[in-house]
Design a protein around this motif. Structure first.
Motif, PDB file in Angstrom:
ATOM      1  N   LEU A   8       0.825  -1.205   0.000  1.00  0.00           N
ATOM      2  CA  LEU A   8       0.000   0.000   0.000  1.00  0.00           C
ATOM      3  C   LEU A   8       0.861   1.257   0.000  1.00  0.00           C
ATOM      4  CD1 LEU A   8      -2.749  -1.093   2.551  1.00  0.00           C
ATOM      5  CD2 LEU A   8      -2.924  -1.067   0.059  1.00  0.00           C
ATOM      6  N   ASP A  12       0.852   4.315  -2.785  1.00  0.00           N
ATOM      7  CA  ASP A  12       0.738   5.745  -2.472  1.00  0.00           C
ATOM      8  C   ASP A  12       1.888   6.542  -3.083  1.00  0.00           C
ATOM      9  OD1 ASP A  12      -1.484   5.031  -1.020  1.00  0.00           O
ATOM     10  OD2 ASP A  12      -0.487   5.170   0.943  1.00  0.00           O
ATOM     11  N   ALA A 137      -2.441  -2.258  -8.987  1.00  0.00           N
ATOM     12  CA  ALA A 137      -2.325  -3.066  -7.768  1.00  0.00           C
ATOM     13  C   ALA A 137      -1.369  -4.230  -7.998  1.00  0.00           C
ATOM     14  CB  ALA A 137      -3.697  -3.572  -7.340  1.00  0.00           C
ATOM     15  N   GLU A 393     -10.080  -1.127   3.692  1.00  0.00           N
ATOM     16  CA  GLU A 393      -9.621   0.046   2.950  1.00  0.00           C
ATOM     17  C   GLU A 393     -10.500   1.267   3.176  1.00  0.00           C
ATOM     18  OE1 GLU A 393      -7.619   2.718   0.819  1.00  0.00           O
ATOM     19  OE2 GLU A 393      -6.908   0.730   1.410  1.00  0.00           O
ATOM     20  N   LYS A 447      -7.874   4.787  -4.256  1.00  0.00           N
ATOM     21  CA  LYS A 447      -8.315   3.774  -3.306  1.00  0.00           C
ATOM     22  C   LYS A 447      -8.778   2.505  -4.016  1.00  0.00           C
ATOM     23  CE  LYS A 447     -10.430   5.015   0.541  1.00  0.00           C
ATOM     24  NZ  LYS A 447      -9.374   4.759   1.547  1.00  0.00           N
ATOM     25  N   ARG A 450      -5.595   0.480  -4.141  1.00  0.00           N
ATOM     26  CA  ARG A 450      -5.355  -0.073  -2.804  1.00  0.00           C
ATOM     27  C   ARG A 450      -6.352  -1.187  -2.482  1.00  0.00           C
ATOM     28  NH1 ARG A 450      -2.643   3.140   1.173  1.00  0.00           N
ATOM     29  NH2 ARG A 450      -4.221   2.407   2.661  1.00  0.00           N
ATOM     30  N   ARG A 454      -5.668  -5.239  -1.487  1.00  0.00           N
ATOM     31  CA  ARG A 454      -6.225  -5.900  -0.299  1.00  0.00           C
ATOM     32  C   ARG A 454      -7.064  -7.112  -0.681  1.00  0.00           C
ATOM     33  NH1 ARG A 454      -5.726  -2.869   4.418  1.00  0.00           N
ATOM     34  NH2 ARG A 454      -5.457  -0.613   4.225  1.00  0.00           N
TER      35      ARG A 454
END
Length: 462
Positions: A8, A12, A137, A393, A447, A450, A454
Motif C-alpha cells: 500500500l 501511495d 495493484a 480500505e 483507493k 489499494r 487488499r
C-alpha cells in the motif's frame, strides 16, 4: 510493516506515475464501434499487452474477427483461487463533441472547491480507469514482494461498447486457457463516494425494433385522414398498452421467473438511505414511476422494465407537412431479472405487437441481442473476502447491491467457463459515462488500486 502495508505504501508513493500511465492509455481513442478507429483499438491492446508484460504478467495481443483481445497470465500453482480479471479497453464515441469542455482524449485533473479532484476524459471511468486500478495493484504487489499472492490471468476486451461480437467465439476457442476459479470484474460502481459495494445482481436485456407499415406511400392527411390507417397511431397504441395503471407490464407471462426480493436483502437495502426523490432530482425530475408497492431500489435493481428508446414516423423537418406516414418505427428494450427467458419475452412482445396491428397493415421486427439476468450467491466465500478487504480500505461495510444495467460477460463466464464472478467497481452514478465530460474520481482511482491489493491479499488466505 506487514507485507500488505508495504504494498500500500508503494501504491501511495507511485500514484503520480500511475496517473501518467492511465493518461497515456486514455489518450488512445479506442472507439470500437467506429471502423475509422480500428488502428487505435489495436494500439490500445498493444499498449496494455506491453504494460502487463513489463510488470511481470506475460501478455499477448490475440486477433479476433473484430478488435483484438489481450490475454496475460502469471501463475505457478499458488494456494488460493486462480482468478481471471476482466476489463475492456474500448470506449464510447464522444458525440456530441460540442458539449465537451476540453478534448475528450486529453485527460485532465479538475480540482473542486472542496479539495476533491476528478479525472475528466472519455474512458476515465468506463473502463480504462477501472481496469488500471487492478493493473496498478498488481504492479505494486510484484514490485514490492516479487510475486502476486494468487495466480492471476487477465482478459481485456476491445468490443464491449459495440456488443462484444467476438467474445463468444473467443471464449469457446480458449475455454481451457481462460477457465479459472473466479472472475473479477471492475465495471461497476460504489454505493456512494465513501461506501464500497459488491454487485450481486445484474439485469438482463432483450431488445426489438418494430416497423409498422400501412399505405403504399405517404398520404395527404386532408384527403385520407380519418379513413386510412396511421402507423404513428398504431405504434402509439402499442406503447400505451405496455403498462397498466399500477405500472406493471401487460405482456402475458412476462413475470414468469421474476422473484420477490429476499427478506435479508430487503432489510439491508432499506437501511441504505436511498431517496428516489434525490436520485431523480439530480437529473431534473421529481416523481418516481414503476410498479406500485415496491422499494425504490427494487425499481432499478430487481424489477423488470419495458422502455421505448426511440420512436419516429412521418415528417421530421422544420415547419409542418400534413401527411399520414406510410410507416412508423419504435425501438424497445426490456431489462430482465431473476429467471426471465429472453426468448420467451421476445415472443410475448411480438405476439402482443401483432395483436395491435390492423389486418391491412404489416409489421416487421429487427431483433437486438438478448441476455438473461445474473444473480450471484451472497454466501460465496469470495464475497466475504471481498467485503473484508473493502472494509479494511474504506472503513465501512461494503454494500451488497444490484445493478440496473447489464454486463453479459458475467453470464458468459458462468455458462461457458463454469466460473462465478465477483463484481467490485469504484465508479459513481455521476461519472457521466457514455456522456460528454465523463469523469472518474481521483479518490476512486487511488483507493481502487489499494482495494484490489487488499482483495488479492484476502483471496490468498485459507
Amino acid at each position: 510493516m506487514s507485507q500488505i502495508d508495504k504494498v500500500l505504501a508503494r501504491i501511495d508513493a507511485d500514484l503520480d506515475n500511475a496517473l501518467a500511465r492511465l493518461f497515456d492509455l486514455i489518450k488512445i481513442p479506442s472507439i470500437s464501434t467506429d471502423p475509422s478507429y480500428k488502428a487505435d483499438c489495436r494500439k490500445a491492446a498493444e499498449w496494455l499487452a506491453a504494460e502487463l508484460t513489463g510488470i511481470g504478467i506475460p501478455a499477448s495481443v490475440r486477433d479476433t474477427a473484430g478488435h483484438p483481445m489481450v490475454v496475460g497470465h502469471r501463475k505457478s500453482g499458488k494456494p488460493g483461487p486462480h482468478v481471471l480479471f476482466y476489463g475492456h479497453y474500448d470506449v464510447q464515441p464522444v458525440d456530441p463533441l460540442n458539449l465537451w469542455e476540453t478534448d475528450p482524449f486529453e485527460p485532465r485533473i479538475v480540482a473542486r472547491a472542496d479539495g476533491s479532484k476528478m479525472i475528466v476524459a472519455r474512458g476515465a471511468a468506463d473502463d480504462k480507469g477501472q481496469l488500471m486500478t487492478f493493473v496498478e495493484a498488481a504492479r505494486a504487489y510484484i514490485a514490492e514482494t516479487g510475486d502476486l499472492p494468487v495466480d492471476v490471468s487477465i482478459l481485456f476486451e476491445g468490443e464491449e461498447e459495440s456488443g462484444s461480437p467476438s467474445l463468444h467465439p473467443f471464449l469457446e476457442a480458449n475455454h481451457d486457457e481462460l477457465s479459472c476459479d473466479l472472475a473479477l470484474v471492475c465495471d461497476t460502481g460504489m454505493w456512494d463516494r465513501d461506501t464500497p459495494a459488491i454487485a450481486l445482481m445484474l439485469r438482463g436485456m432483450v431488445g426489438d425494433e418494430v416497423i409498422v407499415k400501412a399505405a403504399a406511400r405517404d398520404l395527404h392527411s386532408g384527403s385520407y385522414g380519418g379513413s386510412a390507417q396511421n402507423p404513428n397511431h398504431i405504434v402509439a397504441s402499442i406503447i400505451a398498452g405496455l403498462h397498466d395503471e399500477n405500472g406493471r407490464i401487460t405482456l402475458p407471462g412476462f413475470y414468469d421467473g421474476v422473484h420477490d426480493l429476499p427478506e435479508s436483502l430487503a432489510a439491508m437495502w432499506s437501511k441504505l438511505d436511498f431517496s428516489a426523490e434525490e436520485f431523480l432530482g439530480e437529473i431534473g425530475l421529481k416523481y418516481p414511476r414503476g410498479e406500485k408497492g415496491r422499494l425504490p431500489l427494487e425499481h432499478i435493481w430487481t424489477r423488470p422494465t419495458a422502455e421505448v428508446n426511440g420512436m419516429w414516423g412521418g415528417y421530421q423537418g422544420p415547419g409542418s407537412k400534413t401527411v399520414i406516414p406510410a410507416e412508423a418505427h419504435a425501438k424497445f428494450t426490456f431489462r430482465l431479472v431473476g429467471d426471465q427467458d429472453p426468448d420467451k419475452v421476445r415472443e410475448a412482445f411480438r405476439a402482443y405487437v401483432r395483436s395491435k396491428v390492423p389486418a391491412d397493415c404489416t409489421v416487421d421486427f429487427i431483433a437486438k441481442d438478448g441476455s438473461p439476468a445474473i444473480s450471484l450467491n451472497p454466501d460465496m466465500p469470495a464475497i466475504a473476502k471481498g467485503q473484508a478487504a473493502l472494509k479494511a480500505e474504506w472503513g465501512k461495510e461494503a454494500a451488497l447491491i444490484g445493478m440496473g444495467g447489464s454486463i453479459p460477460i458475467v453470464g458468459d463466464f458462468k455458462r461457458m467457463l463454469g466460473m462465478d464472478s465477483m463484481l467490485i467497481g469504484f465508479g459513481l452514478d455521476d461519472d457521466q459515462i457514455h456522456s460528454p465530460n465523463e469523469k472518474y474520481e481521483l479518490k476512486s482511482f487511488h483507493k481502487g488500486i489499494r482495494s484490489w491489493a487488499r482483495v488479492l491479499e484476502e483471496l490468498a488466505k485459507a
